[in-house]
Each structure stands twice: as C-alpha cells, then as structure tokens.
Design a protein around this motif. Structure first.
Motif, PDB file in Angstrom:
ATOM      1  N   GLN A 100       0.071  -2.220   4.291  1.00  0.00           N
ATOM      2  CA  GLN A 100      -0.909  -2.869   5.161  1.00  0.00           C
ATOM      3  C   GLN A 100      -0.628  -4.363   5.250  1.00  0.00           C
ATOM      4  OE1 GLN A 100      -3.326  -1.268   7.089  1.00  0.00           O
ATOM      5  NE2 GLN A 100      -3.272  -3.278   8.011  1.00  0.00           N
ATOM      6  N   VAL A 101      -0.261  -4.979   4.125  1.00  0.00           N
ATOM      7  CA  VAL A 101       0.108  -6.402   4.147  1.00  0.00           C
ATOM      8  C   VAL A 101       1.303  -6.591   5.080  1.00  0.00           C
ATOM      9  CG1 VAL A 101       0.983  -8.339   2.765  1.00  0.00           C
ATOM     10  CG2 VAL A 101      -0.819  -6.864   1.845  1.00  0.00           C
ATOM     11  N   GLN A 102       2.262  -5.701   4.994  1.00  0.00           N
ATOM     12  CA  GLN A 102       3.448  -5.763   5.839  1.00  0.00           C
ATOM     13  C   GLN A 102       3.058  -5.692   7.316  1.00  0.00           C
ATOM     14  OE1 GLN A 102       6.241  -2.348   5.745  1.00  0.00           O
ATOM     15  NE2 GLN A 102       7.738  -3.859   5.022  1.00  0.00           N
ATOM     16  N   LYS A 103       2.132  -4.815   7.647  1.00  0.00           N
ATOM     17  CA  LYS A 103       1.683  -4.677   9.035  1.00  0.00           C
ATOM     18  C   LYS A 103       0.976  -5.948   9.509  1.00  0.00           C
ATOM     19  CE  LYS A 103       1.308   0.341   8.917  1.00  0.00           C
ATOM     20  NZ  LYS A 103       0.397   1.495   8.955  1.00  0.00           N
ATOM     21  N   TYR A 104       0.171  -6.557   8.620  1.00  0.00           N
ATOM     22  CA  TYR A 104      -0.483  -7.824   8.969  1.00  0.00           C
ATOM     23  C   TYR A 104       0.563  -8.908   9.216  1.00  0.00           C
ATOM     24  CZ  TYR A 104      -5.081  -6.061   7.374  1.00  0.00           C
ATOM     25  OH  TYR A 104      -6.249  -5.367   7.208  1.00  0.00           O
ATOM     26  N   GLU A 105       1.553  -8.993   8.325  1.00  0.00           N
ATOM     27  CA  GLU A 105       2.561 -10.043   8.444  1.00  0.00           C
ATOM     28  C   GLU A 105       3.408  -9.888   9.703  1.00  0.00           C
ATOM     29  OE1 GLU A 105       3.188 -11.150   3.725  1.00  0.00           O
ATOM     30  OE2 GLU A 105       4.826 -10.182   4.802  1.00  0.00           O
ATOM     31  N   ARG A 106       3.655  -8.676  10.106  1.00  0.00           N
ATOM     32  CA  ARG A 106       4.451  -8.418  11.322  1.00  0.00           C
ATOM     33  C   ARG A 106       3.616  -8.546  12.590  1.00  0.00           C
ATOM     34  NH1 ARG A 106       7.887  -3.093   9.489  1.00  0.00           N
ATOM     35  NH2 ARG A 106       9.313  -4.173   8.090  1.00  0.00           N
ATOM     36  N   GLY A 107       2.295  -8.586  12.446  1.00  0.00           N
ATOM     37  CA  GLY A 107       1.424  -8.629  13.610  1.00  0.00           C
ATOM     38  C   GLY A 107       1.199  -7.264  14.214  1.00  0.00           C
ATOM     39  N   THR A 108       1.658  -6.211  13.529  1.00  0.00           N
ATOM     40  CA  THR A 108       1.470  -4.844  14.010  1.00  0.00           C
ATOM     41  C   THR A 108      -0.002  -4.484  14.006  1.00  0.00           C
ATOM     42  OG1 THR A 108       3.598  -4.268  13.056  1.00  0.00           O
ATOM     43  CG2 THR A 108       2.167  -2.449  13.672  1.00  0.00           C
ATOM     44  N   ASN A 109      -0.696  -4.860  12.940  1.00  0.00           N
ATOM     45  CA  ASN A 109      -2.149  -4.663  12.833  1.00  0.00           C
ATOM     46  C   ASN A 109      -2.820  -6.021  12.819  1.00  0.00           C
ATOM     47  OD1 ASN A 109      -1.545  -1.965  12.494  1.00  0.00           O
ATOM     48  ND2 ASN A 109      -2.583  -1.762  10.533  1.00  0.00           N
ATOM     49  N   ARG A 110      -3.937  -6.105  13.496  1.00  0.00           N
ATOM     50  CA  ARG A 110      -4.727  -7.335  13.455  1.00  0.00           C
ATOM     51  C   ARG A 110      -5.446  -7.415  12.122  1.00  0.00           C
ATOM     52  NH1 ARG A 110      -7.365  -7.154  19.468  1.00  0.00           N
ATOM     53  NH2 ARG A 110      -5.477  -7.828  20.521  1.00  0.00           N
ATOM     54  N   ILE A 111      -5.516  -8.631  11.597  1.00  0.00           N
ATOM     55  CA  ILE A 111      -6.208  -8.833  10.335  1.00  0.00           C
ATOM     56  C   ILE A 111      -7.620  -9.330  10.626  1.00  0.00           C
ATOM     57  CG2 ILE A 111      -5.171 -11.127  10.067  1.00  0.00           C
ATOM     58  CD1 ILE A 111      -5.205 -10.592   7.004  1.00  0.00           C
ATOM     59  N   SER A 112      -8.603  -8.697  10.023  1.00  0.00           N
ATOM     60  CA  SER A 112      -9.996  -9.048  10.275  1.00  0.00           C
ATOM     61  C   SER A 112     -10.360 -10.345   9.552  1.00  0.00           C
ATOM     62  CB  SER A 112     -10.914  -7.927   9.793  1.00  0.00           C
ATOM     63  OG  SER A 112     -10.873  -7.845   8.372  1.00  0.00           O
ATOM     64  N   ALA A 113     -11.484 -10.897   9.931  1.00  0.00           N
ATOM     65  CA  ALA A 113     -11.962 -12.131   9.304  1.00  0.00           C
ATOM     66  C   ALA A 113     -12.179 -11.936   7.806  1.00  0.00           C
ATOM     67  CB  ALA A 113     -13.256 -12.582   9.977  1.00  0.00           C
ATOM     68  N   SER A 114     -12.735 -10.809   7.422  1.00  0.00           N
ATOM     69  CA  SER A 114     -12.986 -10.585   5.991  1.00  0.00           C
ATOM     70  C   SER A 114     -11.682 -10.470   5.218  1.00  0.00           C
ATOM     71  CB  SER A 114     -13.849  -9.334   5.781  1.00  0.00           C
ATOM     72  OG  SER A 114     -13.206  -8.182   6.300  1.00  0.00           O
ATOM     73  N   MET A 115     -10.657  -9.875   5.829  1.00  0.00           N
ATOM     74  CA  MET A 115      -9.350  -9.781   5.166  1.00  0.00           C
ATOM     75  C   MET A 115      -8.676 -11.150   5.086  1.00  0.00           C
ATOM     76  SD  MET A 115      -8.570  -6.910   3.901  1.00  0.00           S
ATOM     77  CE  MET A 115     -10.092  -6.038   3.617  1.00  0.00           C
ATOM     78  N   LEU A 116      -8.881 -11.989   6.098  1.00  0.00           N
ATOM     79  CA  LEU A 116      -8.341 -13.350   6.040  1.00  0.00           C
ATOM     80  C   LEU A 116      -8.990 -14.142   4.907  1.00  0.00           C
ATOM     81  CD1 LEU A 116      -7.929 -14.412   9.771  1.00  0.00           C
ATOM     82  CD2 LEU A 116      -6.137 -14.129   8.059  1.00  0.00           C
ATOM     83  N   VAL A 117     -10.280 -13.923   4.698  1.00  0.00           N
ATOM     84  CA  VAL A 117     -10.968 -14.591   3.587  1.00  0.00           C
ATOM     85  C   VAL A 117     -10.382 -14.112   2.265  1.00  0.00           C
ATOM     86  CG1 VAL A 117     -13.181 -14.819   2.381  1.00  0.00           C
ATOM     87  CG2 VAL A 117     -13.083 -15.051   4.868  1.00  0.00           C
ATOM     88  N   ARG A 118     -10.174 -12.801   2.130  1.00  0.00           N
ATOM     89  CA  ARG A 118      -9.553 -12.267   0.907  1.00  0.00           C
ATOM     90  C   ARG A 118      -8.160 -12.850   0.695  1.00  0.00           C
ATOM     91  NH1 ARG A 118     -10.480  -5.735   0.632  1.00  0.00           N
ATOM     92  NH2 ARG A 118     -12.730  -5.731   0.925  1.00  0.00           N
ATOM     93  N   ALA A 119      -7.380 -12.907   1.776  1.00  0.00           N
ATOM     94  CA  ALA A 119      -6.019 -13.448   1.686  1.00  0.00           C
ATOM     95  C   ALA A 119      -6.056 -14.911   1.276  1.00  0.00           C
ATOM     96  CB  ALA A 119      -5.298 -13.290   3.021  1.00  0.00           C
ATOM     97  N   GLY A 120      -6.944 -15.668   1.880  1.00  0.00           N
ATOM     98  CA  GLY A 120      -7.070 -17.082   1.532  1.00  0.00           C
ATOM     99  C   GLY A 120      -7.417 -17.281   0.071  1.00  0.00           C
ATOM    100  N   LYS A 121      -8.345 -16.476  -0.428  1.00  0.00           N
ATOM    101  CA  LYS A 121      -8.719 -16.574  -1.846  1.00  0.00           C
ATOM    102  C   LYS A 121      -7.554 -16.180  -2.744  1.00  0.00           C
ATOM    103  CE  LYS A 121     -13.693 -15.957  -1.404  1.00  0.00           C
ATOM    104  NZ  LYS A 121     -14.856 -15.110  -1.701  1.00  0.00           N
ATOM    105  N   ALA A 122      -6.863 -15.118  -2.389  1.00  0.00           N
ATOM    106  CA  ALA A 122      -5.742 -14.647  -3.208  1.00  0.00           C
ATOM    107  C   ALA A 122      -4.601 -15.651  -3.226  1.00  0.00           C
ATOM    108  CB  ALA A 122      -5.244 -13.296  -2.690  1.00  0.00           C
ATOM    109  N   LEU A 123      -4.418 -16.363  -2.125  1.00  0.00           N
ATOM    110  CA  LEU A 123      -3.303 -17.303  -2.005  1.00  0.00           C
ATOM    111  C   LEU A 123      -3.710 -18.747  -2.284  1.00  0.00           C
ATOM    112  CD1 LEU A 123      -1.775 -15.758   1.240  1.00  0.00           C
ATOM    113  CD2 LEU A 123      -0.873 -15.559  -1.098  1.00  0.00           C
ATOM    114  N   GLY A 124      -5.009 -18.967  -2.450  1.00  0.00           N
ATOM    115  CA  GLY A 124      -5.489 -20.316  -2.735  1.00  0.00           C
ATOM    116  C   GLY A 124      -5.372 -21.257  -1.552  1.00  0.00           C
ATOM    117  N   VAL A 125      -5.528 -20.717  -0.348  1.00  0.00           N
ATOM    118  CA  VAL A 125      -5.464 -21.553   0.852  1.00  0.00           C
ATOM    119  C   VAL A 125      -6.714 -21.318   1.689  1.00  0.00           C
ATOM    120  CG1 VAL A 125      -2.936 -21.566   0.931  1.00  0.00           C
ATOM    121  CG2 VAL A 125      -4.181 -19.847   2.212  1.00  0.00           C
ATOM    122  N   PRO A 126      -7.162 -22.335   2.419  1.00  0.00           N
ATOM    123  CA  PRO A 126      -8.306 -22.120   3.310  1.00  0.00           C
ATOM    124  C   PRO A 126      -7.919 -21.214   4.472  1.00  0.00           C
ATOM    125  CG  PRO A 126      -7.587 -24.436   3.356  1.00  0.00           C
ATOM    126  CD  PRO A 126      -6.700 -23.710   2.407  1.00  0.00           C
TER     127      PRO A 126
END
Length: 130
Positions: A43-69
């Motif tokens: 699923q991360v791979q699909k997000y990174e390729r733009g194959t699947n759209r990433i939702s706002a809640s997943m972007l928040v999770r990604a930001g927290k996991a990566l330490g970026v806003p």
C-alpha cells in the motif's frame, strides 16, 4: 467498463514523490513505514507511485511516522528537487532532542533560537579553528 490507463492525477504523483523522498531521508523501507502506519508495504508502494490516492488521515499518519508536517507533502503542485535534498534534523546527533525542545518552546523563543542558529551557520565553524 475498463478503467482508463492514464488516470493518475498529477497531484497524487507529487504527493507520492514527496512521501517517498521523506521516507528515504528517514532511512526507512516501505515495509517499516507501512508498519508505522499500520499498512502493508504494497500500500505504501501504491501511495508513492500515485497509483492509489492517500487520504488525509493517512497523510497525518505518514507525517507522524516520518516526523514531518503534513504540509511538507504539499508545498506546491510541481515537484521541487531542492525540497528532496533537505536534511532531516532528527537524523543528526542531538537532532531528536533539539526537535523535542524546539516544539516545546513558545513562538518568541523559537524565533530567537532560529536567529541564533542562523548566526552560527553564517559564522566560522568551530572545527576549523585551533
């Protein structure tokens, strides 16, 4: 009816590119980021390729996991090569603690600390003297 081949929105591609760049700056694999976000690496791979759209809640999770806003995923519509070369301060020795202390400060102290950091960055390096 079959789905059109070229349906990926350019914004989804940019968001995916920025997600991948942030993950790589942190030195995480897709599997490690997926685990932190409670997703599969596929699923991360699909997000990174733009194959699947990433939702706002997943972007928040990604930001927290990566330490970026979350805003770092959307600085502009076009990819910015300079943004991909930024250093993740948490990867430097003492960077994690500095980040925590900076976040705990009020806005006036943050501004002062930024001025001090800029003065040090523009001045001579301690290692070059002596």
């Amino acid at each position: 009816m079959p789905r059109a081949i070229a349906t990926t929105d350019p914004v989804d591609l940019v968001v995916g590119q920025r997600l991948k760049a942030a993950r790589q700056r942190c030195g995480l694999s897709q599997a490690e980021l997926g685990k932190a976000m409670n997703l599969s690496f596929q699923q991360v791979q699909k997000y990174e390729r733009g194959t699947n759209r990433i939702s706002a809640s997943m972007l928040v999770r990604a930001g927290k996991a990566l330490g970026v806003p979350v805003a770092d995923f959307f600085p502009d519509v076009e990819p910015d090569p300079a943004a991909d070369s930024r250093i993740d301060i948490r990867s430097l020795r003492g960077g994690e603690a500095l980040t925590e202390h900076f976040a705990a400060m009020g806005p006036e102290r943050r501004a002062l600390l930024l001025q001090i950091a800029q003065a040090f960055a523009l001045g001579p390096d301690d290692r070059s003297s002596g």
